[in-house]
Design an enzyme around this catalytic site. Structure first.
Site, PDB file in Angstrom:
ATOM      1  N   ASP A  21       0.832  -1.200   0.000  1.00 60.38           N
ATOM      2  CA  ASP A  21       0.000   0.000   0.000  1.00 60.38           C
ATOM      3  C   ASP A  21       0.872   1.259   0.000  1.00 60.38           C
ATOM      4  O   ASP A  21       1.980   1.259   0.540  1.00 60.38           O
ATOM      5  CB  ASP A  21      -0.891  -0.016   1.258  1.00 60.38           C
ATOM      6  CG  ASP A  21      -2.101   0.893   1.115  1.00 60.38           C
ATOM      7  OD1 ASP A  21      -2.276   1.491   0.041  1.00 60.38           O
ATOM      8  OD2 ASP A  21      -2.862   1.015   2.092  1.00 60.38           O
ATOM      9  N   ASN A  69     -10.458  -2.629  -6.614  1.00 61.79           N
ATOM     10  CA  ASN A  69      -9.581  -1.712  -7.365  1.00 61.79           C
ATOM     11  C   ASN A  69     -10.123  -1.354  -8.754  1.00 61.79           C
ATOM     12  O   ASN A  69      -9.674  -0.384  -9.373  1.00 61.79           O
ATOM     13  CB  ASN A  69      -8.160  -2.297  -7.512  1.00 61.79           C
ATOM     14  CG  ASN A  69      -7.351  -2.249  -6.230  1.00 61.79           C
ATOM     15  OD1 ASN A  69      -6.494  -3.088  -5.985  1.00 61.79           O
ATOM     16  ND2 ASN A  69      -7.619  -1.244  -5.381  1.00 61.79           N
ATOM     17  N   TRP A  70     -11.114  -2.123  -9.260  1.00 61.99           N
ATOM     18  CA  TRP A  70     -11.722  -1.770 -10.550  1.00 61.99           C
ATOM     19  C   TRP A  70     -12.378  -0.390 -10.482  1.00 61.99           C
ATOM     20  O   TRP A  70     -12.610   0.247 -11.499  1.00 61.99           O
ATOM     21  CB  TRP A  70     -12.779  -2.793 -10.965  1.00 61.99           C
ATOM     22  CG  TRP A  70     -12.237  -4.156 -11.247  1.00 61.99           C
ATOM     23  CD1 TRP A  70     -12.437  -5.284 -10.503  1.00 61.99           C
ATOM     24  CD2 TRP A  70     -11.411  -4.569 -12.352  1.00 61.99           C
ATOM     25  NE1 TRP A  70     -11.789  -6.361 -11.068  1.00 61.99           N
ATOM     26  CE2 TRP A  70     -11.149  -5.939 -12.206  1.00 61.99           C
ATOM     27  CE3 TRP A  70     -10.860  -3.901 -13.449  1.00 61.99           C
ATOM     28  CZ2 TRP A  70     -10.365  -6.661 -13.098  1.00 61.99           C
ATOM     29  CZ3 TRP A  70     -10.071  -4.630 -14.351  1.00 61.99           C
ATOM     30  CH2 TRP A  70      -9.835  -5.983 -14.172  1.00 61.99           C
TER      31      TRP A  70
HETATM   32  C1  FPP Z   1      -1.502   0.176  -3.466  1.00 65.36           C
HETATM   33  O1  FPP Z   1      -1.059   1.504  -3.480  1.00 65.36           O
HETATM   34  C2  FPP Z   1      -1.020  -0.577  -4.604  1.00 65.36           C
HETATM   35  C3  FPP Z   1      -1.796  -1.204  -5.548  1.00 65.36           C
HETATM   36  C4  FPP Z   1      -3.254  -1.185  -5.554  1.00 65.36           C
HETATM   37  C5  FPP Z   1      -1.200  -1.940  -6.676  1.00 65.36           C
HETATM   38  C6  FPP Z   1       0.060  -2.695  -6.385  1.00 65.36           C
HETATM   39  C7  FPP Z   1       0.785  -2.894  -7.634  1.00 65.36           C
HETATM   40  C8  FPP Z   1       2.119  -2.873  -7.803  1.00 65.36           C
HETATM   41  C9  FPP Z   1       3.085  -2.753  -6.700  1.00 65.36           C
HETATM   42  C10 FPP Z   1       2.677  -2.963  -9.155  1.00 65.36           C
HETATM   43  C11 FPP Z   1       2.434  -4.230  -9.898  1.00 65.36           C
HETATM   44  C12 FPP Z   1       2.718  -5.450  -9.136  1.00 65.36           C
HETATM   45  C13 FPP Z   1       3.294  -6.581  -9.600  1.00 65.36           C
HETATM   46  C14 FPP Z   1       3.210  -7.781  -8.750  1.00 65.36           C
HETATM   47  C15 FPP Z   1       3.996  -6.683 -10.865  1.00 65.36           C
HETATM   48  P1  FPP Z   1      -2.166   2.633  -3.637  1.00 65.36           P
HETATM   49  O2  FPP Z   1      -2.308   2.935  -5.082  1.00 65.36           O
HETATM   50  O3  FPP Z   1      -3.421   2.195  -2.978  1.00 65.36           O
HETATM   51  O4  FPP Z   1      -1.527   3.826  -2.863  1.00 65.36           O
HETATM   52  P2  FPP Z   1      -2.297   4.977  -2.065  1.00 65.36           P
HETATM   53  O5  FPP Z   1      -3.072   4.306  -0.965  1.00 65.36           O
HETATM   54  O6  FPP Z   1      -1.201   5.829  -1.541  1.00 65.36           O
HETATM   55  O7  FPP Z   1      -3.191   5.667  -3.046  1.00 65.36           O
END
Ligand code: FPP
Length: 250
Positions: A21, A69-70
């Site tokens: 996260d 997440n969609w």
């Molecule tokens: C959460 O940060 C992260 C995600 C929803 C996606 C995770 C994906 C990756 C690390 C990249 C791809 C992964 C692989 C395995 C190749 P957030 O976007 O919720 O951050 P925020 O809470 O600060 O908005």
């Protein structure tokens, strides 16, 4: 002594689960867009996967995309799917070299066809690897996973191959995406949030939780070692008393 040397190799968690996260907030702190955060999140995935494999952790499960997440902006969703596709393609050699088996849990059928195809290919290509399983939770929901298991058992009951008395915890476990995979002993969540967010609801029943303020792109080997050391300093009682646990450890 370095953090790594302080880790007791005989009490390593065999399965670590991570809610990655904070990519978006980290990107914002750098004055960049959210996809920049996800791209840098991939570097952390690489670093932590290598760190776990080197230590001898057998299973690493990463929450890469939840069913919720969609609901993110369309450009972010398509960017994430593209990143997954490209990362899978570019990392396959490293996975093979390091003898790592790629797996996925969740409803892969709903992913864009090109991403699903690339992932399925990498999963098939690495199926024979044995050093560590790298499990990506993709389009995953813990509640949906349990509902799916219940539906399978209800169908078996309707077909007459199962009676309600036959249903045990082990049977439910065997109907989850994670059938055959031991439950995680340690669950890490980055970015200061302290929630489970529909991740491995059944499997985390007895896991130790480790929360850190670090954003996912900042999470590196040293942070991983810190989490494992914290886990090793906890007393896992499974409902028993401290005295009972100490007696058993003798
Ligand atoms: C959460 O940060 C992260 C995600 C929803 C996606 C995770 C994906 C990756 C690390 C990249 C791809 C992964 C692989 C395995 C190749 P957030 O976007 O919720 O951050 P925020 O809470 O600060 O908005």
């Amino acid at each position: 002594m370095s953090l790594k040397d302080s880790i007791d190799q005989t009490r390593l968690p065999q399965h670590i689960a991570i809610i990655m996260d904070g990519n978006g907030r980290w990107a914002k702190s750098q004055g960049k867009n959210r996809l920049f955060g996800h791209s840098n999140g991939v570097s952390a995935v690489r670093e932590v996967s290598e760190g776990c494999a080197e230590l001898g952790v057998k299973y690493l499960t990463l929450y890469a995309f939840s069913t919720e997440n969609w609901n993110r902006p369309i450009l972010e969703v398509t960017g994430l799917m593209d990143l997954l596709l490209k990362t899978t393609r570019s990392e396959i050699k490293t996975l093979q070299k390091n003898n790592i088996r790629l797996r996925a849990i969740g409803d892969m059928d709903a992913l864009p066809a090109s991403t699903a195809r690339e992932l399925r290919q990498a999963i098939a290509d690495t199926a024979g690897n044995s050093r560590m399983d790298l499990i990506l939770a993709l389009n995953y929901s813990g509640k949906a996973e349990i509902v799916r298991a219940v539906k399978q058992m209800a169908a078996a009951a309707k077909a007459g191959t199962l009676t309600p008395e036959d249903i045990t915890e082990q049977m439910v476990t065997d109907h989850l995406y994670t059938a055959g995979i031991p439950d995680p002993e340690l669950m890490i969540r980055t970015s200061g949030e302290q929630r489970i967010s529909n991740f491995l609801l059944w499997q985390l029943a007895y896991a130790e939780f480790y929360f850190t303020e670090k954003f996912w792109p900042e999470f590196d080997r040293e942070e991983l070692y810190r989490a494992i050391l914290t886990y090793q300093n906890r007393e896992r009682r499974f409902g028993k008393t401290t005295e009972q646990v100490k007696e058993e450890g003798k």
